[in-house]
Motif scaffolding. Structure first.
Motif, PDB file in Angstrom:
ATOM      1  N   GLU A 169       0.830  -1.211   0.000  1.00  0.00           N
ATOM      2  CA  GLU A 169       0.000   0.000   0.000  1.00  0.00           C
ATOM      3  C   GLU A 169       0.857   1.251   0.000  1.00  0.00           C
ATOM      4  O   GLU A 169       0.494   2.265  -0.609  1.00  0.00           O
ATOM      5  CB  GLU A 169      -0.937  -0.027   1.203  1.00  0.00           C
ATOM      6  CG  GLU A 169      -2.025  -1.080   1.090  1.00  0.00           C
ATOM      7  CD  GLU A 169      -2.909  -1.144   2.323  1.00  0.00           C
ATOM      8  OE1 GLU A 169      -2.471  -0.652   3.399  1.00  0.00           O
ATOM      9  OE2 GLU A 169      -4.022  -1.696   2.229  1.00  0.00           O
ATOM     10  N   LYS A 170       2.013   1.181   0.661  1.00  0.00           N
ATOM     11  CA  LYS A 170       2.933   2.319   0.663  1.00  0.00           C
ATOM     12  C   LYS A 170       3.475   2.577  -0.732  1.00  0.00           C
ATOM     13  O   LYS A 170       3.718   3.728  -1.125  1.00  0.00           O
ATOM     14  CB  LYS A 170       4.073   2.048   1.645  1.00  0.00           C
ATOM     15  CG  LYS A 170       4.975   3.251   1.888  1.00  0.00           C
ATOM     16  CD  LYS A 170       6.008   2.943   2.968  1.00  0.00           C
ATOM     17  CE  LYS A 170       6.889   4.153   3.227  1.00  0.00           C
ATOM     18  NZ  LYS A 170       7.899   3.862   4.288  1.00  0.00           N
ATOM     19  N   ARG A 171       3.656   1.518  -1.534  1.00  0.00           N
ATOM     20  CA  ARG A 171       4.123   1.639  -2.914  1.00  0.00           C
ATOM     21  C   ARG A 171       3.009   2.034  -3.870  1.00  0.00           C
ATOM     22  O   ARG A 171       3.246   2.322  -5.037  1.00  0.00           O
ATOM     23  CB  ARG A 171       4.727   0.313  -3.387  1.00  0.00           C
ATOM     24  CG  ARG A 171       6.069  -0.011  -2.832  1.00  0.00           C
ATOM     25  CD  ARG A 171       7.172   0.744  -3.564  1.00  0.00           C
ATOM     26  NE  ARG A 171       7.341   0.277  -4.922  1.00  0.00           N
ATOM     27  CZ  ARG A 171       7.869   0.977  -5.911  1.00  0.00           C
ATOM     28  NH1 ARG A 171       8.251   2.215  -5.693  1.00  0.00           N
ATOM     29  NH2 ARG A 171       8.016   0.470  -7.116  1.00  0.00           N
ATOM     30  N   GLY A 172       1.762   2.046  -3.362  1.00  0.00           N
ATOM     31  CA  GLY A 172       0.628   2.391  -4.211  1.00  0.00           C
ATOM     32  C   GLY A 172       0.190   1.262  -5.118  1.00  0.00           C
ATOM     33  O   GLY A 172      -0.385   1.498  -6.186  1.00  0.00           O
ATOM     34  N   LEU A 173       0.443   0.018  -4.703  1.00  0.00           N
ATOM     35  CA  LEU A 173       0.069  -1.147  -5.506  1.00  0.00           C
ATOM     36  C   LEU A 173      -1.328  -1.635  -5.147  1.00  0.00           C
ATOM     37  O   LEU A 173      -1.738  -1.561  -3.986  1.00  0.00           O
ATOM     38  CB  LEU A 173       1.083  -2.278  -5.283  1.00  0.00           C
ATOM     39  CG  LEU A 173       2.545  -1.966  -5.623  1.00  0.00           C
ATOM     40  CD1 LEU A 173       3.426  -3.149  -5.263  1.00  0.00           C
ATOM     41  CD2 LEU A 173       2.683  -1.639  -7.102  1.00  0.00           C
ATOM     42  N   PRO A 174      -2.059  -2.146  -6.145  1.00  0.00           N
ATOM     43  CA  PRO A 174      -3.381  -2.716  -5.854  1.00  0.00           C
ATOM     44  C   PRO A 174      -3.267  -3.939  -4.945  1.00  0.00           C
ATOM     45  O   PRO A 174      -2.465  -4.838  -5.212  1.00  0.00           O
ATOM     46  CB  PRO A 174      -3.906  -3.109  -7.249  1.00  0.00           C
ATOM     47  CG  PRO A 174      -3.099  -2.306  -8.216  1.00  0.00           C
ATOM     48  CD  PRO A 174      -1.753  -2.148  -7.588  1.00  0.00           C
ATOM     49  N   VAL A 175      -4.058  -3.959  -3.895  1.00  0.00           N
ATOM     50  CA  VAL A 175      -4.034  -5.058  -2.933  1.00  0.00           C
ATOM     51  C   VAL A 175      -5.441  -5.611  -2.775  1.00  0.00           C
ATOM     52  O   VAL A 175      -6.398  -4.861  -2.582  1.00  0.00           O
ATOM     53  CB  VAL A 175      -3.500  -4.586  -1.556  1.00  0.00           C
ATOM     54  CG1 VAL A 175      -3.563  -5.729  -0.551  1.00  0.00           C
ATOM     55  CG2 VAL A 175      -2.083  -4.060  -1.672  1.00  0.00           C
ATOM     56  N   LYS A 176      -5.551  -6.938  -2.893  1.00  0.00           N
ATOM     57  CA  LYS A 176      -6.834  -7.615  -2.688  1.00  0.00           C
ATOM     58  C   LYS A 176      -6.653  -8.620  -1.550  1.00  0.00           C
ATOM     59  O   LYS A 176      -5.690  -9.385  -1.525  1.00  0.00           O
ATOM     60  CB  LYS A 176      -7.269  -8.334  -3.967  1.00  0.00           C
ATOM     61  CG  LYS A 176      -8.619  -9.021  -3.851  1.00  0.00           C
ATOM     62  CD  LYS A 176      -8.992  -9.696  -5.163  1.00  0.00           C
ATOM     63  CE  LYS A 176     -10.326 -10.423  -5.025  1.00  0.00           C
ATOM     64  NZ  LYS A 176     -10.691 -11.119  -6.298  1.00  0.00           N
ATOM     65  N   GLU A 177      -7.604  -8.593  -0.607  1.00  0.00           N
ATOM     66  CA  GLU A 177      -7.479  -9.450   0.563  1.00  0.00           C
ATOM     67  C   GLU A 177      -8.681 -10.374   0.674  1.00  0.00           C
ATOM     68  O   GLU A 177      -9.830  -9.946   0.533  1.00  0.00           O
ATOM     69  CB  GLU A 177      -7.359  -8.593   1.825  1.00  0.00           C
ATOM     70  CG  GLU A 177      -7.080  -9.376   3.086  1.00  0.00           C
ATOM     71  CD  GLU A 177      -6.890  -8.470   4.290  1.00  0.00           C
ATOM     72  OE1 GLU A 177      -6.867  -9.002   5.421  1.00  0.00           O
ATOM     73  OE2 GLU A 177      -6.766  -7.238   4.112  1.00  0.00           O
ATOM     74  N   THR A 178      -8.409 -11.668   0.884  1.00  0.00           N
ATOM     75  CA  THR A 178      -9.458 -12.648   1.149  1.00  0.00           C
ATOM     76  C   THR A 178      -9.214 -13.246   2.534  1.00  0.00           C
ATOM     77  O   THR A 178      -8.274 -12.862   3.232  1.00  0.00           O
ATOM     78  CB  THR A 178      -9.456 -13.764   0.084  1.00  0.00           C
ATOM     79  OG1 THR A 178      -8.240 -14.526   0.204  1.00  0.00           O
ATOM     80  CG2 THR A 178      -9.546 -13.184  -1.326  1.00  0.00           C
ATOM     81  N   LYS A 179     -10.026 -14.204   2.893  1.00  0.00           N
ATOM     82  CA  LYS A 179      -9.862 -14.842   4.203  1.00  0.00           C
ATOM     83  C   LYS A 179      -8.562 -15.635   4.274  1.00  0.00           C
ATOM     84  O   LYS A 179      -7.967 -15.755   5.346  1.00  0.00           O
ATOM     85  CB  LYS A 179     -11.038 -15.775   4.497  1.00  0.00           C
ATOM     86  CG  LYS A 179     -12.347 -15.052   4.755  1.00  0.00           C
ATOM     87  CD  LYS A 179     -13.438 -16.041   5.101  1.00  0.00           C
ATOM     88  CE  LYS A 179     -14.760 -15.323   5.397  1.00  0.00           C
ATOM     89  NZ  LYS A 179     -15.831 -16.292   5.739  1.00  0.00           N
ATOM     90  N   GLU A 180      -8.142 -16.186   3.125  1.00  0.00           N
ATOM     91  CA  GLU A 180      -6.973 -17.061   3.122  1.00  0.00           C
ATOM     92  C   GLU A 180      -5.667 -16.370   2.735  1.00  0.00           C
ATOM     93  O   GLU A 180      -4.593 -16.783   3.176  1.00  0.00           O
ATOM     94  CB  GLU A 180      -7.188 -18.238   2.150  1.00  0.00           C
ATOM     95  CG  GLU A 180      -8.291 -19.187   2.537  1.00  0.00           C
ATOM     96  CD  GLU A 180      -9.673 -18.657   2.160  1.00  0.00           C
ATOM     97  OE1 GLU A 180      -9.710 -17.761   1.276  1.00  0.00           O
ATOM     98  OE2 GLU A 180     -10.666 -19.104   2.748  1.00  0.00           O
ATOM     99  N   GLU A 181      -5.750 -15.304   1.915  1.00  0.00           N
ATOM    100  CA  GLU A 181      -4.502 -14.758   1.383  1.00  0.00           C
ATOM    101  C   GLU A 181      -4.603 -13.273   1.055  1.00  0.00           C
ATOM    102  O   GLU A 181      -5.692 -12.679   1.041  1.00  0.00           O
ATOM    103  CB  GLU A 181      -4.082 -15.525   0.124  1.00  0.00           C
ATOM    104  CG  GLU A 181      -5.038 -15.359  -1.039  1.00  0.00           C
ATOM    105  CD  GLU A 181      -4.542 -16.037  -2.314  1.00  0.00           C
ATOM    106  OE1 GLU A 181      -3.501 -16.724  -2.277  1.00  0.00           O
ATOM    107  OE2 GLU A 181      -5.202 -15.859  -3.360  1.00  0.00           O
ATOM    108  N   LEU A 182      -3.431 -12.745   0.769  1.00  0.00           N
ATOM    109  CA  LEU A 182      -3.282 -11.368   0.314  1.00  0.00           C
ATOM    110  C   LEU A 182      -2.741 -11.437  -1.111  1.00  0.00           C
ATOM    111  O   LEU A 182      -1.803 -12.192  -1.378  1.00  0.00           O
ATOM    112  CB  LEU A 182      -2.296 -10.634   1.227  1.00  0.00           C
ATOM    113  CG  LEU A 182      -2.116  -9.137   1.020  1.00  0.00           C
ATOM    114  CD1 LEU A 182      -3.316  -8.380   1.563  1.00  0.00           C
ATOM    115  CD2 LEU A 182      -0.847  -8.668   1.721  1.00  0.00           C
TER     116      LEU A 182
END
Length: 258
Positions: free
Chosen positions: A175-188
């Protein structure tokens, strides 16, 4: 083919291109660096120079000064270049530093892109007078005609299992790099639209609970301009040159097949 622009400025553009092979990506990169023409000083005629630098050194420095190239006046995507020549002149006396902004052009549209590039420092009584002649050229002839810098990387996704200790730090860094991040229950899942390196503390998990997925046929391009042309114009011109080369190749094949 699909294109998504991630960032666009006058001097840089970053975009994702999908649905192409690596051969096309590399052809575009090489065309940008080697085939997009710009103006650069090619010859220098010295009338007076008693500075601390030899004529050859000053001529070399002048050749590496980016010159604004008005794309609307020249057919930059043509396979043959116009022989138009611009005369840049300078007459200076010390003491003081001579900058690129001190150069006078006989074509007001073709001038140093940055007026603050130092050329030489003149001491008391030292003089520098010359005429420099600039013409259109291509980077494959000499690096001084390269319009900028271009590189690409595979578009990838980094999958980080939440079983990895301190996985929250990966999210924070992404997030600091400004990259898209998607989070689920099992993984990032981090989509690497920019270069992204995990700290060494996560090395032992790479290939296991941390995996990198390469998106087939997708590349992240970055093009940075030296100032001769806007970054977007560099990419557009390179694509037109590729199209013209392809058309010429097909025409030659048809001619030989007759």
């Amino acid at each position: 083919m699909k294109i998504e622009i991630l960032e666009k400025r006058e001097d840089a553009i970053r975009f994702i291109v999908e649905g192409v092979e690596v051969a096309f990506a590399n052809a575009l990169r090489r065309t940008i660096l080697g085939d997009v023409p710009t103006f650069a000083v090619d010859e220098v005629e010295f009338y007076e120079n008693n500075s601390a630098l030899f004529d050859e050194i000053i001529a070399h420095r002048l050749g590496l000064i980016p010159l604004v190239t008005p794309a609307d006046r020249f057919e930059l995507d043509a396979l043959e270049l116009d022989e138009y020549t611009v005369t840049l002149s300078l007459e200076a006396e010390g003491p003081g530093i001579v900058y690129s902004g001190d150069i006078k052009s006989d074509d007001p549209e073709i001038k140093p892109a940055n007026p603050d590039i130092p050329i030489v420092k003149l001491a008391e009584g030292q003089r520098l007078t010359f005429n420099a002649y600039a013409r259109l050229g291509r980077g494959k002839e000499h690096a001084k005609w390269q319009p900028g810098f271009a590189y690409y990387k595979y578009l990838t996704k980094v999958h980080v299992s939440k079983e990895v200790p301190n996985w929250e730090r990966v999210k924070e860094l992404a997030e600091k790099r400004g990259l898209p991040v998607k989070e689920t229950k099992e993984e990032l899942v981090v989509t690497t639209t920019k270069a992204f390196y995990l700290p060494r503390e996560f090395d032992e998990y790479v290939g296991g609970p941390i995996k990198e997925e390469i998106i087939p046929g997708a590349f992240v391009f970055t093009v940075e301009s030296n100032g001769e042309l806007p970054a977007e114009a560099i990419v557009a011109t390179a694509l037109k040159i590729l199209m013209r080369k392809g058309d010429k190749f097909i025409s030659e094949l048809h001619r030989l097949a007759e």
